[in-house]
Design a protein around this motif. Structure first.
Motif, PDB file in Angstrom:
ATOM      1  N   LEU A 191     -12.524  55.656  39.247  1.00  0.00           N
ATOM      2  CA  LEU A 191     -11.744  54.613  39.897  1.00  0.00           C
ATOM      3  C   LEU A 191     -12.496  53.288  39.760  1.00  0.00           C
ATOM      4  O   LEU A 191     -13.685  53.266  39.450  1.00  0.00           O
ATOM      5  CB  LEU A 191     -11.528  54.949  41.374  1.00  0.00           C
ATOM      6  CG  LEU A 191     -10.829  56.290  41.657  1.00  0.00           C
ATOM      7  CD1 LEU A 191     -10.944  56.641  43.121  1.00  0.00           C
ATOM      8  CD2 LEU A 191      -9.383  56.239  41.221  1.00  0.00           C
ATOM      9  N   ARG A 192     -11.838  52.201  40.047  1.00  0.00           N
ATOM     10  CA  ARG A 192     -12.470  50.900  39.876  1.00  0.00           C
ATOM     11  C   ARG A 192     -13.296  50.528  41.111  1.00  0.00           C
ATOM     12  O   ARG A 192     -13.008  50.938  42.227  1.00  0.00           O
ATOM     13  CB  ARG A 192     -11.418  49.822  39.628  1.00  0.00           C
ATOM     14  CG  ARG A 192     -10.835  49.890  38.222  1.00  0.00           C
ATOM     15  CD  ARG A 192     -10.038  48.631  37.935  1.00  0.00           C
ATOM     16  NE  ARG A 192      -9.496  48.660  36.582  1.00  0.00           N
ATOM     17  CZ  ARG A 192     -10.165  48.287  35.497  1.00  0.00           C
ATOM     18  NH1 ARG A 192     -11.411  47.873  35.602  1.00  0.00           N
ATOM     19  NH2 ARG A 192      -9.592  48.329  34.309  1.00  0.00           N
ATOM     20  N   GLU A 206     -14.379  52.101  44.978  1.00  0.00           N
ATOM     21  CA  GLU A 206     -13.686  53.361  45.252  1.00  0.00           C
ATOM     22  C   GLU A 206     -14.210  54.519  44.412  1.00  0.00           C
ATOM     23  O   GLU A 206     -13.923  55.675  44.717  1.00  0.00           O
ATOM     24  CB  GLU A 206     -12.185  53.188  45.000  1.00  0.00           C
ATOM     25  CG  GLU A 206     -11.519  52.247  45.989  1.00  0.00           C
ATOM     26  CD  GLU A 206     -10.051  52.058  45.679  1.00  0.00           C
ATOM     27  OE1 GLU A 206      -9.686  52.251  44.482  1.00  0.00           O
ATOM     28  OE2 GLU A 206      -9.282  51.732  46.573  1.00  0.00           O
ATOM     29  N   ARG A 207     -14.957  54.236  43.345  1.00  0.00           N
ATOM     30  CA  ARG A 207     -15.416  55.316  42.471  1.00  0.00           C
ATOM     31  C   ARG A 207     -16.433  56.215  43.160  1.00  0.00           C
ATOM     32  O   ARG A 207     -16.555  57.393  42.845  1.00  0.00           O
ATOM     33  CB  ARG A 207     -16.008  54.746  41.188  1.00  0.00           C
ATOM     34  CG  ARG A 207     -17.339  54.037  41.376  1.00  0.00           C
ATOM     35  CD  ARG A 207     -17.859  53.479  40.086  1.00  0.00           C
ATOM     36  NE  ARG A 207     -19.167  52.855  40.267  1.00  0.00           N
ATOM     37  CZ  ARG A 207     -19.816  52.205  39.317  1.00  0.00           C
ATOM     38  NH1 ARG A 207     -19.275  52.085  38.116  1.00  0.00           N
ATOM     39  NH2 ARG A 207     -20.986  51.676  39.557  1.00  0.00           N
ATOM     40  N   VAL A 212      -9.582  64.212  46.817  1.00  0.00           N
ATOM     41  CA  VAL A 212      -9.468  63.503  45.552  1.00  0.00           C
ATOM     42  C   VAL A 212      -8.291  64.100  44.789  1.00  0.00           C
ATOM     43  O   VAL A 212      -8.035  65.309  44.875  1.00  0.00           O
ATOM     44  CB  VAL A 212     -10.783  63.599  44.737  1.00  0.00           C
ATOM     45  CG1 VAL A 212     -11.072  65.039  44.344  1.00  0.00           C
ATOM     46  CG2 VAL A 212     -10.723  62.716  43.502  1.00  0.00           C
ATOM     47  N   THR A 265      -4.278  62.475  38.782  1.00  0.00           N
ATOM     48  CA  THR A 265      -4.187  61.080  38.350  1.00  0.00           C
ATOM     49  C   THR A 265      -4.816  60.856  36.984  1.00  0.00           C
ATOM     50  O   THR A 265      -4.383  59.987  36.222  1.00  0.00           O
ATOM     51  CB  THR A 265      -4.886  60.178  39.389  1.00  0.00           C
ATOM     52  OG1 THR A 265      -4.387  60.502  40.689  1.00  0.00           O
ATOM     53  CG2 THR A 265      -4.631  58.711  39.099  1.00  0.00           C
ATOM     54  N   PHE A 266      -5.853  61.643  36.658  1.00  0.00           N
ATOM     55  CA  PHE A 266      -6.628  61.401  35.443  1.00  0.00           C
ATOM     56  C   PHE A 266      -6.217  62.287  34.270  1.00  0.00           C
ATOM     57  O   PHE A 266      -6.869  62.273  33.232  1.00  0.00           O
ATOM     58  CB  PHE A 266      -8.116  61.617  35.744  1.00  0.00           C
ATOM     59  CG  PHE A 266      -8.569  60.937  37.004  1.00  0.00           C
ATOM     60  CD1 PHE A 266      -8.740  59.571  37.043  1.00  0.00           C
ATOM     61  CD2 PHE A 266      -8.801  61.674  38.159  1.00  0.00           C
ATOM     62  CE1 PHE A 266      -9.150  58.931  38.207  1.00  0.00           C
ATOM     63  CE2 PHE A 266      -9.210  61.054  39.327  1.00  0.00           C
ATOM     64  CZ  PHE A 266      -9.379  59.676  39.352  1.00  0.00           C
ATOM     65  N   LYS A 299      -4.136  53.720  43.556  1.00  0.00           N
ATOM     66  CA  LYS A 299      -5.468  53.187  43.328  1.00  0.00           C
ATOM     67  C   LYS A 299      -5.608  52.793  41.864  1.00  0.00           C
ATOM     68  O   LYS A 299      -5.133  53.493  40.971  1.00  0.00           O
ATOM     69  CB  LYS A 299      -6.530  54.235  43.683  1.00  0.00           C
ATOM     70  CG  LYS A 299      -6.598  54.534  45.173  1.00  0.00           C
ATOM     71  CD  LYS A 299      -7.732  55.507  45.483  1.00  0.00           C
ATOM     72  CE  LYS A 299      -7.817  55.757  46.978  1.00  0.00           C
ATOM     73  NZ  LYS A 299      -8.924  56.686  47.320  1.00  0.00           N
ATOM     74  N   GLU A 300      -6.260  51.677  41.621  1.00  0.00           N
ATOM     75  CA  GLU A 300      -6.424  51.190  40.258  1.00  0.00           C
ATOM     76  C   GLU A 300      -7.510  51.984  39.561  1.00  0.00           C
ATOM     77  O   GLU A 300      -8.629  52.114  40.073  1.00  0.00           O
ATOM     78  CB  GLU A 300      -6.788  49.706  40.274  1.00  0.00           C
ATOM     79  CG  GLU A 300      -6.719  49.067  38.898  1.00  0.00           C
ATOM     80  CD  GLU A 300      -6.945  47.568  38.949  1.00  0.00           C
ATOM     81  OE1 GLU A 300      -6.942  46.949  37.872  1.00  0.00           O
ATOM     82  OE2 GLU A 300      -7.137  47.030  40.056  1.00  0.00           O
ATOM     83  N   LEU A 301      -7.187  52.530  38.390  1.00  0.00           N
ATOM     84  CA  LEU A 301      -8.115  53.382  37.654  1.00  0.00           C
ATOM     85  C   LEU A 301      -8.865  52.567  36.620  1.00  0.00           C
ATOM     86  O   LEU A 301      -8.422  51.520  36.165  1.00  0.00           O
ATOM     87  CB  LEU A 301      -7.357  54.511  36.943  1.00  0.00           C
ATOM     88  CG  LEU A 301      -6.384  55.339  37.768  1.00  0.00           C
ATOM     89  CD1 LEU A 301      -5.783  56.419  36.881  1.00  0.00           C
ATOM     90  CD2 LEU A 301      -7.059  55.950  38.977  1.00  0.00           C
ATOM     91  N   LYS A 302     -10.021  53.117  36.197  1.00  0.00           N
ATOM     92  CA  LYS A 302     -10.711  52.563  35.045  1.00  0.00           C
ATOM     93  C   LYS A 302      -9.898  52.818  33.778  1.00  0.00           C
ATOM     94  O   LYS A 302      -9.119  53.773  33.697  1.00  0.00           O
ATOM     95  CB  LYS A 302     -12.095  53.215  34.890  1.00  0.00           C
ATOM     96  CG  LYS A 302     -13.158  52.699  35.834  1.00  0.00           C
ATOM     97  CD  LYS A 302     -14.501  53.303  35.464  1.00  0.00           C
ATOM     98  CE  LYS A 302     -15.624  52.716  36.290  1.00  0.00           C
ATOM     99  NZ  LYS A 302     -16.943  53.259  35.876  1.00  0.00           N
TER     100      LYS A 302
END
Length: 652
Positions: free
Chosen positions: A599-600, A603-604, A622, A626-627, A637-640
């Motif tokens: 996560l960015r 939050e990671r 978790v 999402t991944f 949530k904004e992801l990498k």
């Protein structure tokens, strides 16, 4: 009288009370008093029981041969020889190896497969030559039996089903002692290479009929070949010529009493085809393989359910069954880790359940014991009674703390404390560090699982391996399965460590990781979630983590590492390069247990325990779903950004 028999006191052997006749006979056979004819036939079952109370194979063999020599009735001799051969083949082998046994007339009544069996003092793995046909019985007799794993067994099943005339041979009692096998490269057998003639078999039926492999009366004549295939596959898994036996029946340490053994006749009726029923160590017997064996070794009193069983039952011909096996080979070939050379197996916690769209719940447990200085460098498997008691008390206290922490955490969730009273678990997975629990204390983990309904991955203390004649470092999965009616079962599966540290090598610890396990949970938006685990130093194996990137959704690391900063950096790198949550549990002596996800920004870092000499329990949620893909709508949530070359994991 039974107690006195178990402690070797036979002073009451002359008791004349009629009600104690059977117990008096038990004492007499433990004194190896000779008998003959009907008296011998009546005493033999008690003699077999006596060998479980006080094993003395040499004395029993001498007594057996003396009684057989004195018995004049051929029918009694035949029945007694067959009873020993079927129920305790290890004792019959001792008798056959003696000078008198090699030439005795009763030898003709011993099943041919047992007469031909060459006893070995140790169960070393035979040398496997890639150029020659080797006896299948010799290949499976070693500790490192390749066919104890599903991948190699699938290759064997394919070779058997493709052989000409195999249906008739299987129906007529073909067994492993009559088969030879050749592999073009034994080192690649678990990889299931798509190569013509990679594995070949040849066979030749014997002249004599063997009672061990006769068709049971409940098996229809047209289905005899299916039963014959099941016999061969089950023998190959266990490494025993007697397909009804689990491996431990013939190889366990007889100095430990483990209850009365079942007979060959009973085992044929109720074969247990799970991991605990087949092997002497926790191994990944998938539901697919278990269902296949249960369908092949058919019994009218067994109701086999599930999608896998339906496909097996629909296969009416050899070609139909071969198609099912080939389909499974394609699945397992895709799972094989090419870079690390590791076969991978998926074991679901709940077979056939639709995935539930929710986040997964994890708990990291960081105990204080055992400390690094409590391991004996010269005898790493040895623990004093005082240390064992201290570790047991500490583990029990840590399990109580974990339960209270989870209940407290649950009160802040939507379901609150009532969740513990429902079928939904408080958490899905609990992670313990490396070398944190002695194998004799696993019962505490079962009790914790029953309270919170979670599966558990734990690093066990060093175990003496009979395969290596050296200590090994293993983790243990306690995979919890809820059964209808509110019950539960546990499947135990080892997860080995392939790369010992420099300190472990000085202690004599050997690397051993024959497979990588993927535990599948019915959690996720569309597909189940697969969780993989590694033991400490193995997590630094880039070949392994590269293989797992496309196959696992969550990566667990059970660690015992004093270089906390290095492992923090490793987790920070792995959670991005594997593009999945990475969760690490370290011992409280060093601290540094952590969980991170791609996560960015802030939050990671999901959880992190700083500081040394701390007992801690971290609980969090978790969402691994999402991944799994790069083509999903923007999540909450904004992801990498995914790493280069990552295209998403394929559907399970």
């Amino acid at each position: 009288m039974l107690y006195l028999a178990s402690v070797g006191d036979h002073s009451v052997a002359t008791t004349q009370a009629a009600e104690l006749e059977i117990y008096r006979t038990l004492h007499q056979v433990l004194l190896y008093s000779p008998s003959k004819d009907r008296e011998f036939e009546a005493a033999l079952p008690l003699a077999l029981v006596g060998q479980q109370l006080a094993s003395a194979p040499g004395r029993f063999a001498a007594w057996l041969m003396e009684c057989l020599r004195a018995t004049k009735s051929p029918d009694v001799v035949e029945r007694c020889v067959l009873a020993v051969a079927l129920n305790r083949p290890d004792l019959m082998q001792v008798a056959l190896r003696t000078r008198l046994g090699r030439s005795a007339s009763w030898r003709q009544h011993v099943p041919p497969s047992l007469r031909a069996l060459r006893a070995t003092a140790t169960r070393r793995s035979p040398t496997l030559d890639n150029r020659l046909f080797l006896p299948l019985r010799r290949v499976i007799s070693g500790h490192f039996n390749e066919f104890s794993q599903e991948n190699a067994l699938l290759a064997l099943a394919k070779a058997v089903l493709e052989a000409d005339g195999i249906e008739e041979a299987l129906g007529n009692g073909l067994h492993v002692g009559q088969m030879e096998i050749r592999c073009s490269d034994w080192s690649l057998i678990q990889a299931l290479p798509n190569e013509e003639g990679f594995l070949e078999i040849r066979f030749e039926l014997g002249i004599e009929t063997d009672p061990l492999y006769e068709r049971p009366p409940w098996v229809e004549v047209e289905c005899a070949w299916l039963y014959g295939l099941g016999r061969i596959l089950r023998s190959c898994i266990t490494g025993e010529f007697d397909f009804t036996a689990a491996r431990y029946l013939a190889t366990e340490d007889l100095s430990k009493y483990s209850g009365l053994r079942s007979t060959w006749f009973k085992r044929r009726f109720g074969l247990l085809n799970t991991g605990r029923g087949l092997l002497d160590e926790p191994a990944p017997i998938s539901p697919w393989l278990s269902s296949l064996l249960s369908v092949l070794l058919q019994w009218p009193g067994t109701d086999i359910k599930g999608e896998n069983a339906a496909s097996f039952l629909a296969a009416k011909t050899r070609i139909d069954l071969l198609d099912v096996v080939l389909e499974r080979i394609v699945e397992q070939r895709a799972l094989y880790g090419r870079q690390s050379g590791t076969p991978m197996y998926v074991v679901p916690t709940q077979e056939g359940c639709a995935p539930v769209p929710r986040a997964m719940r994890f708990a990291i447990v960081q105990p204080m014991l055992p400390r690094r200085d409590q391991f004996d460098d010269k005898e790493p498997c040895r623990w004093s009674g005082k240390l064992m008691a201290q570790h047991r008390r500490h583990l029990a206290a840590v399990c109580r703390l974990t339960y209270q922490k989870l209940r407290t955490w649950a009160t802040a969730q939507e379901l609150g404390e009532d969740r513990s009273a429902t079928s939904e678990p408080l958490v899905d997975v609990i992670l313990f560090p490396e070398l944190s629990v002695h194998p004799e204390h696993v019962s505490h983990l079962r009790a914790l699982s029953d309270k919170v309904k979670a599966s558990i991955f734990v690093g066990l203390t060093f175990i003496e391996s009979a395969k290596h004649a050296a200590p090994i470092n293993q983790g243990l999965w306690l995979i919890r399965t809820e059964t209808p009616g509110g019950g539960r079962t546990f499947q135990y599966v080892w997860q080995g460590k392939n790369h010992p540290t420099a300190h472990e090598r000085k202690m004599g610890v050997r690397g051993y990781r024959p497979f990588q396990l993927l535990v599948e949970f019915p959690i996720g938006a569309d597909t189940p979630t697969r969780v993989a685990a590694a033991i400490c130093y193995d997590a630094t194996d880039l070949a392994l983590v590269a293989d797992l990137r496309e196959r696992s959704d969550v990566f667990l690391v059970a660690a015992l590492n004093q270089d906390v900063k290095t492992f923090d950096n490793m987790v920070a790198a792995l959670h991005f390069h594997m593009y999945q949550p990475v969760i690490l549990a370290n011992m409280g002596e060093y601290g540094g247990s952590t969980a991170q996800a791609p996560l960015r920004q802030h939050e990671r870092l999901i959880a992190h325990v700083h500081g040394v000499n701390q007992v801690a329990v971290s609980v969090f949620e978790v969402d691994p779903n999402t991944f799994k893909s790069t083509a999903k709508p923007k999540p909450a949530k904004e992801l990498k950004t995914p790493p280069a070359g990552y295209k998403g994991r394929p559907p399970c």
